[in-house]
Structure formats: C-alpha cells, structure tokens
Design a protein around this motif. Structure first.
Motif, PDB file in Angstrom:
ATOM      1  N   PRO A   9       0.822  -1.221   0.000  1.00 12.03           N
ATOM      2  CA  PRO A   9       0.000   0.000   0.000  1.00 12.03           C
ATOM      3  C   PRO A   9       0.851   1.264   0.000  1.00 12.03           C
ATOM      4  O   PRO A   9       1.893   1.329   0.661  1.00 12.03           O
ATOM      5  N   ALA A  10       0.386   2.251  -0.760  1.00  6.73           N
ATOM      6  CA  ALA A  10       1.144   3.500  -0.883  1.00  6.73           C
ATOM      7  C   ALA A  10       1.342   4.175   0.464  1.00  6.73           C
ATOM      8  O   ALA A  10       2.386   4.789   0.723  1.00  6.73           O
ATOM      9  N   VAL A  42       5.130   5.980   4.833  1.00  8.20           N
ATOM     10  CA  VAL A  42       5.661   5.916   6.196  1.00  8.20           C
ATOM     11  C   VAL A  42       7.099   5.414   6.189  1.00  8.20           C
ATOM     12  O   VAL A  42       7.979   5.953   6.868  1.00  8.20           O
ATOM     13  N   ALA A  43       7.355   4.362   5.392  1.00 10.19           N
ATOM     14  CA  ALA A  43       8.706   3.792   5.339  1.00 10.19           C
ATOM     15  C   ALA A  43       9.722   4.785   4.790  1.00 10.19           C
ATOM     16  O   ALA A  43      10.877   4.810   5.239  1.00 10.19           O
ATOM     17  N   ASP A  44       9.308   5.602   3.826  1.00 11.24           N
ATOM     18  CA  ASP A  44      10.231   6.531   3.186  1.00 11.24           C
ATOM     19  C   ASP A  44      10.244   7.914   3.825  1.00 11.24           C
ATOM     20  O   ASP A  44      11.023   8.778   3.398  1.00 11.24           O
ATOM     21  N   ALA A  45       9.405   8.139   4.817  1.00  9.77           N
ATOM     22  CA  ALA A  45       9.323   9.461   5.443  1.00  9.77           C
ATOM     23  C   ALA A  45      10.644   9.820   6.116  1.00  9.77           C
ATOM     24  O   ALA A  45      11.311   8.970   6.716  1.00  9.77           O
ATOM     25  N   SER A  46      11.011  11.065   6.020  1.00 11.65           N
ATOM     26  CA  SER A  46      12.267  11.511   6.637  1.00 11.65           C
ATOM     27  C   SER A  46      12.226  11.323   8.150  1.00 11.65           C
ATOM     28  O   SER A  46      13.258  11.035   8.774  1.00 11.65           O
ATOM     29  N   ALA A  47      11.031  11.463   8.743  1.00  9.66           N
ATOM     30  CA  ALA A  47      10.918  11.271  10.200  1.00  9.66           C
ATOM     31  C   ALA A  47      11.239   9.828  10.582  1.00  9.66           C
ATOM     32  O   ALA A  47      11.915   9.577  11.580  1.00  9.66           O
ATOM     33  N   THR A  48      10.759   8.882   9.779  1.00 16.07           N
ATOM     34  CA  THR A  48      11.044   7.467  10.047  1.00 16.07           C
ATOM     35  C   THR A  48      12.531   7.189   9.939  1.00 16.07           C
ATOM     36  O   THR A  48      13.123   6.538  10.818  1.00 16.07           O
ATOM     37  N   ARG A  49      13.148   7.680   8.905  1.00 21.02           N
ATOM     38  CA  ARG A  49      14.568   7.429   8.709  1.00 21.02           C
ATOM     39  C   ARG A  49      15.411   8.129   9.755  1.00 21.02           C
ATOM     40  O   ARG A  49      16.422   7.578  10.224  1.00 21.02           O
ATOM     41  N   THR A  50      14.995   9.312  10.159  1.00 18.76           N
ATOM     42  CA  THR A  50      15.728  10.013  11.216  1.00 18.76           C
ATOM     43  C   THR A  50      15.617   9.265  12.540  1.00 18.76           C
ATOM     44  O   THR A  50      16.597   9.134  13.287  1.00 18.76           O
ATOM     45  N   ALA A  51      14.422   8.761  12.827  1.00 22.67           N
ATOM     46  CA  ALA A  51      14.226   8.014  14.066  1.00 22.67           C
ATOM     47  C   ALA A  51      15.085   6.752  14.090  1.00 22.67           C
ATOM     48  O   ALA A  51      15.692   6.414  15.117  1.00 22.67           O
ATOM     49  N   LEU A  52      15.153   6.053  12.967  1.00 21.59           N
ATOM     50  CA  LEU A  52      15.970   4.838  12.909  1.00 21.59           C
ATOM     51  C   LEU A  52      17.453   5.171  13.031  1.00 21.59           C
ATOM     52  O   LEU A  52      18.210   4.453  13.702  1.00 21.59           O
ATOM     53  N   ARG A  53      17.881   6.260  12.406  1.00 19.40           N
ATOM     54  CA  ARG A  53      19.281   6.657  12.509  1.00 19.40           C
ATOM     55  C   ARG A  53      19.623   7.039  13.944  1.00 19.40           C
ATOM     56  O   ARG A  53      20.698   6.693  14.462  1.00 19.40           O
ATOM     57  N   LEU A  54      18.696   7.713  14.630  1.00 17.42           N
ATOM     58  CA  LEU A  54      18.916   8.051  16.042  1.00 17.42           C
ATOM     59  C   LEU A  54      18.953   6.795  16.904  1.00 17.42           C
ATOM     60  O   LEU A  54      19.744   6.705  17.851  1.00 17.42           O
ATOM     61  N   LEU A  55      18.096   5.833  16.585  1.00 12.87           N
ATOM     62  CA  LEU A  55      18.093   4.579  17.329  1.00 12.87           C
ATOM     63  C   LEU A  55      19.444   3.878  17.215  1.00 12.87           C
ATOM     64  O   LEU A  55      19.997   3.382  18.214  1.00 12.87           O
ATOM     65  N   GLY A  56      19.980   3.830  16.010  1.00  9.27           N
ATOM     66  CA  GLY A  56      21.292   3.217  15.827  1.00  9.27           C
ATOM     67  C   GLY A  56      22.379   3.974  16.565  1.00  9.27           C
ATOM     68  O   GLY A  56      23.287   3.355  17.150  1.00  9.27           O
ATOM     69  N   ALA A  57      22.298   5.316  16.551  1.00  7.36           N
ATOM     70  CA  ALA A  57      23.309   6.114  17.240  1.00  7.36           C
ATOM     71  C   ALA A  57      23.237   5.912  18.750  1.00  7.36           C
ATOM     72  O   ALA A  57      24.271   5.809  19.427  1.00  7.36           O
ATOM     73  N   VAL A  65      18.397  -3.571   6.875  1.00  6.89           N
ATOM     74  CA  VAL A  65      18.103  -2.675   7.993  1.00  6.89           C
ATOM     75  C   VAL A  65      19.322  -1.888   8.449  1.00  6.89           C
ATOM     76  O   VAL A  65      19.178  -0.764   8.955  1.00  6.89           O
ATOM     77  N   TRP A  66      20.525  -2.469   8.312  1.00 13.21           N
ATOM     78  CA  TRP A  66      21.683  -1.751   8.846  1.00 13.21           C
ATOM     79  C   TRP A  66      21.963  -0.464   8.077  1.00 13.21           C
ATOM     80  O   TRP A  66      22.577   0.466   8.604  1.00 13.21           O
ATOM     81  N   ARG A  67      21.513  -0.390   6.848  1.00 14.56           N
ATOM     82  CA  ARG A  67      21.671   0.848   6.083  1.00 14.56           C
ATOM     83  C   ARG A  67      20.938   2.001   6.772  1.00 14.56           C
ATOM     84  O   ARG A  67      21.369   3.152   6.703  1.00 14.56           O
ATOM     85  N   LEU A  68      19.821   1.687   7.429  1.00 13.84           N
ATOM     86  CA  LEU A  68      19.046   2.716   8.115  1.00 13.84           C
ATOM     87  C   LEU A  68      19.520   2.952   9.542  1.00 13.84           C
ATOM     88  O   LEU A  68      19.338   4.043  10.089  1.00 13.84           O
ATOM     89  N   LEU A  69      20.106   1.922  10.172  1.00  7.10           N
ATOM     90  CA  LEU A  69      20.525   2.036  11.566  1.00  7.10           C
ATOM     91  C   LEU A  69      21.985   2.427  11.728  1.00  7.10           C
ATOM     92  O   LEU A  69      22.386   2.834  12.823  1.00  7.10           O
ATOM     93  N   ASN A  70      22.769   2.320  10.685  1.00  6.76           N
ATOM     94  CA  ASN A  70      24.214   2.505  10.762  1.00  6.76           C
ATOM     95  C   ASN A  70      24.586   3.820  11.446  1.00  6.76           C
ATOM     96  O   ASN A  70      24.362   4.908  10.892  1.00  6.76           O
ATOM     97  N   ARG A  85      12.660  -3.716  -3.074  1.00  3.83           N
ATOM     98  CA  ARG A  85      12.382  -2.535  -3.905  1.00  3.83           C
ATOM     99  C   ARG A  85      12.447  -2.941  -5.372  1.00  3.83           C
ATOM    100  O   ARG A  85      13.391  -3.604  -5.810  1.00  3.83           O
ATOM    101  N   ARG A  86      11.428  -2.532  -6.107  1.00  4.71           N
ATOM    102  CA  ARG A  86      11.500  -2.707  -7.555  1.00  4.71           C
ATOM    103  C   ARG A  86      12.446  -1.673  -8.141  1.00  4.71           C
ATOM    104  O   ARG A  86      12.884  -0.738  -7.477  1.00  4.71           O
ATOM    105  N   VAL A  87      12.745  -1.843  -9.409  1.00  4.02           N
ATOM    106  CA  VAL A  87      13.661  -0.927 -10.070  1.00  4.02           C
ATOM    107  C   VAL A  87      13.102   0.489 -10.078  1.00  4.02           C
ATOM    108  O   VAL A  87      13.853   1.471 -10.137  1.00  4.02           O
ATOM    109  N   ASP A  88      11.772   0.629  -9.983  1.00  4.36           N
ATOM    110  CA  ASP A  88      11.166   1.964  -9.942  1.00  4.36           C
ATOM    111  C   ASP A  88      11.106   2.544  -8.539  1.00  4.36           C
ATOM    112  O   ASP A  88      10.526   3.616  -8.327  1.00  4.36           O
ATOM    113  N   GLY A  89      11.678   1.854  -7.559  1.00  5.61           N
ATOM    114  CA  GLY A  89      11.698   2.343  -6.193  1.00  5.61           C
ATOM    115  C   GLY A  89      10.506   1.947  -5.362  1.00  5.61           C
ATOM    116  O   GLY A  89      10.456   2.270  -4.168  1.00  5.61           O
TER     117      GLY A  89
END
Length: 445
Positions: A80-81, A86-101, A145-150, A243-247
């Motif tokens: 679903p779009a 949600v998965a691509d939202a900057s807030a989600t990615r920032t939260a995961l990066r903070l979690l890893g840090a 997942v490590w790409r997002l948590l690194n 991810r498909r080739v179209d993202g």
C-alpha cells in the motif's frame, strides 16, 4: 560435547563452552551438535538425506524448468502507498538513525565504564550476538536494515563532503570483504576477543576507516565498504520485502531478490568469506583441531589464523574451479565467477542458521537482560533438545543448498542454450554436493 578439553590461553576464552548456564559468553559457542559418537542423528541418514534432496531437486528442475522465471528487481507486488510513505518518510529514517546512534553510544559507554568481564558486561554480546547474528533474521524479515541504523552514517551526515569523489567501479565491495575477514578473525581467533581494550581498538579502527573513506567518496562508501551494511544487504536479497527498479516497496519471492544481486567486484570474495569463516567456526570446536592448536609449534593464534585463511581459500578455490568449468562449457559466458555467485548466498544463510541459531536464542536474551541491569544474567535454557537442534542444523544446510540449486538452475537456463542448460549445471551441482557434505561433516565431526 563429551569430555572436557582445555584450550591453551588465549584461545580458551574465545572457544570454550562451559556447561553451566551463564558461564562465559561462549563466543562462538560450540555450534555443532556434538561429537560423532554422540550425534542424535545417524550420520549415514544425514548424508543420504542431503544427497537425495539435492539429486531430486536437480533432476526435477532439469525436467520441469526449461526457461528463466526470475525477474530480479522488476518483480513484486506493490505494498500500500500509505505504508511506503511511512517507510520513506524523513521522520522514520531520522528516528531509525537516532536509534542506531543511541545503541552505539550505549555500547561505547559499557566498553568504557563497564566491568571487563563478559559475564557482567553486555557489550561483547551486543557486538557478537545481537549485531552479528541478529542481523540475519532482521535482514531476512525487514530488508537491509543496517543501512538505516548505521551510526556511522549519522556521524558522517553531520559534516558530509562538499564534492565527494566518484568511487571507482573496480572497488566494488572488496573493502567489505576484507572487513568481514578481519571481523571473523576477531570473533573466531583473536586473543581476549571479549576484552574492552580489544573491542575498543577494533571499533576505533573500523570507525576511522569508514569515516575517512566517506569523507573522500561520500555516503555511497558505506554501501561498498561497511562490512555490516554489505552483510545485511546481501542477506536481505532473500527477504520477501524489496524494492523494484522503480523504487516501489514490494512483496516478492526471495528468488527475485536473489536474482537481482548486483554482479560487482568483491561479491565472490564476500560470499566466500562468509562460507569459509562459518566452516572454520564448525571446525574450531573439533577435538582434533583443538589438539592441533595446543601442539602446534607456531602457537595457537597463528595456527588458528592459518586455519581460518585456509578454510576461506578452500571455499574460494572450489568455486573458482567450478566457474572455470562453466567457462569452458560456454565460451560466451564472460563473467562466470559473478554470474553464479548469487547462488552461494542461500548456502551461506544455511550455514549461518546452522551454526549460530543456538547462540542467538540463548546468549541474545542474556545480553538484553544484562543491558537492562541484570548482573551476571543466566542464559535461558535452549528450547530445542539435542535431537531438535541437530535436525534444525542439518535441515538449514540442506535447504540452503537446495535453494542454491534452484537459483543456479534459473541462471543456467538463461545463459546456456536449451540443449546444454542441464549439462552446464553439472559443475555447480558437484560444488553444491561438496559444500553440503562438507557442511554436515563439520557439524557431526
């Protein structure tokens, strides 16, 4: 294991497994199912069953699978779009990066301020169990997942280079292959591999190398050189999420993700390090090998280092011979090494499950309890008995090889003419049999 074997220091801490719960981190534990004379499964039936499974799979594929069916990153059913937003939202990615840090900071504080005792300090378990082993199920379920948590990406993002240089194509993931080899040496061979000083030194070297590379080449460096990120990304090829080739975020057969594995320099080396190091892990608690370490005139650490390198070299040599045979059978196949390297990933996964499952389900919860403040926490009792564990280990190895046969067959019918597609797989089939029997042999020897 039957009987008591004493390793000469300094390898005893890294390789001994006591029978008392909570005693020693047991890195890398005795992952095998015991000595040949106390194996809960018959070695004959283990070998015969594995060979039969591979043979039946090979024959069935040859008869029923005449054209390539895997479409790589073109395949998948879109999720679903709203879920993708949600998965691509900057807030989600920032939260995961903070979690890893935050997780990295907690690890660092435990190494700096905690006791230098793996029974009381969760840092060694966090590195060797929660990260190294835990990335296997996490990547299989959720993707890379490590790409997002690194946490190193988080540090790099604070001051990225203005004009990063392009990364030479010849680099590929070779730095990650070297990093994986060094990490497995640290886990399986290095003296005092759970001491705070050793782990701080290793982490400092890893951090410095990664940040210097990223300062020169930008954040793309991590996808090629960070051993944990490459490790997670390769395992994620077998995830149903992709991810498909179209993202677009999709659900797909893991075979499609496996087929989309990039054929880049260093892929073969990386997979061979995974296979060879796990094979050496199975050898490392063999009584004969322990005796060799004790009596070697070189000393235990140099001998163990040579053993690890020999295991990786043997795996790579066998695959190299197989690739050479494929090239002789089809002169138009210009990249035989990388063309079929993806078929080794399910095999590596099977080895990882067979050798590290018991470590994750016992030492993982214990590490979490220690992180929460429980001093000298006891590891939970394994929920599988010796027979169940033996069955799981053999099944994991055989399943990984069967999946490898399927992946190799699909690639073979794509590259070979129809009248030679089955015959062209014979070198790969022989390799799969050799790897399978060798893997089971290491479990039961």
């Amino acid at each position: 294991m039957t009987g008591t074997l004493t390793l000469t220091a300094p390898l005893a801490q890294a390789h001994a497994l006591t029978s008392e719960p909570g005693r020693g981190l047991g890195l890398p534990l005795a992952h095998g199912v015991g000595s040949r004379h106390d194996l809960p499964l018959s070695p004959f039936y283990a070998y015969a069953g594995a060979f039969a499974a591979l043979l039946v799979s090979f024959l069935a594929l040859g008869l029923l699978w005449s054209s390539s069916r895997f479409r790589g990153d073109l395949a998948g059913h879109p999720l679903p779009a709203a879920l993708q937003r949600v998965a691509d939202a900057s807030a989600t990615r920032t939260a995961l990066r903070l979690l890893g840090a935050v997780a990295a900071l907690v690890l660092l504080l435990h190494l700096l301020l905690g006791p230098d005792d793996p029974d009381r300090n969760p840092a060694p378990g966090a590195l060797y169990v929660l990260l190294w082993v835990g990335l296997v199920p996490a990547s299989l379920l959720l993707g890379p997942v490590w790409r997002l948590l690194n946490p190193l990406r988080a540090v790099h993002s604070l001051h990225p280079p203005r004009n990063p240089r392009p990364l030479p194509a010849a680099v590929g993931i070779r730095p990650a292959a070297l990093g994986l080899l060094l990490f497995t040496w640290l886990e399986l061979v290095a003296p005092d591999n759970t001491s705070s000083a050793t782990l701080l030194t290793a982490l400092a070297l890893h951090t410095g190398f990664q940040l210097i590379g990223a300062a020169r080449y930008g954040d793309r460096w991590f996808a090629h050189a960070d051993l944990f990120e490459v490790y997670s990304s390769l395992l994620a090829r077998l995830s149903p999420l992709g991810r498909r080739v179209d993202g677009r975020l999709v659900l797909r057969s893991p075979f499609h993700g496996l087929d989309a594995t990039p054929q880049i320099p260093g892929l073969v080396a990386t997979v061979c390090v995974l296979l060879g190091s796990t094979a050496y892990d199975g050898l490392s608690d063999n009584p004969r090998w322990i005796t060799t370490l004790q009596t070697s005139p070189l000393g235990p650490v140099p001998t163990a280092t040579l053993g690890l390198l020999a295991a990786v070299a043997l795996v790579a040599s066998c695959y190299g011979l197989c690739a050479g045979a494929l090239r002789l059978m089809n002169r138009s196949l210009t990249t035989p090494l990388t063309s079929f390297a993806h078929s080794l990933l399910p095999i590596a996964l099977g080895y990882l499950v067979a050798h590290y499952f018991s470590l994750l389900v016992t030492e993982g919860p214990r590490t979490v309890m220690m992180t929460g403040g429980t001093d000298n926490a006891l590891a939970p009792a394994p929920f599988l008995g010796p027979g169940g564990l033996a069955t799981l280990q053999v099944t994991a190895i055989v399943t990984g090889h069967v999946l490898g046969v399927v992946a190799a067959h699909d690639r073979s019918v794509r590259h070979f003419p129809p009248d030679r597609a089955v015959a062209g797989q014979l070198p790969l089939f022989a390799l799969m049999i050799a790897y399978t029997l060798g893997g089971i042999g290491l479990l039961i020897a």
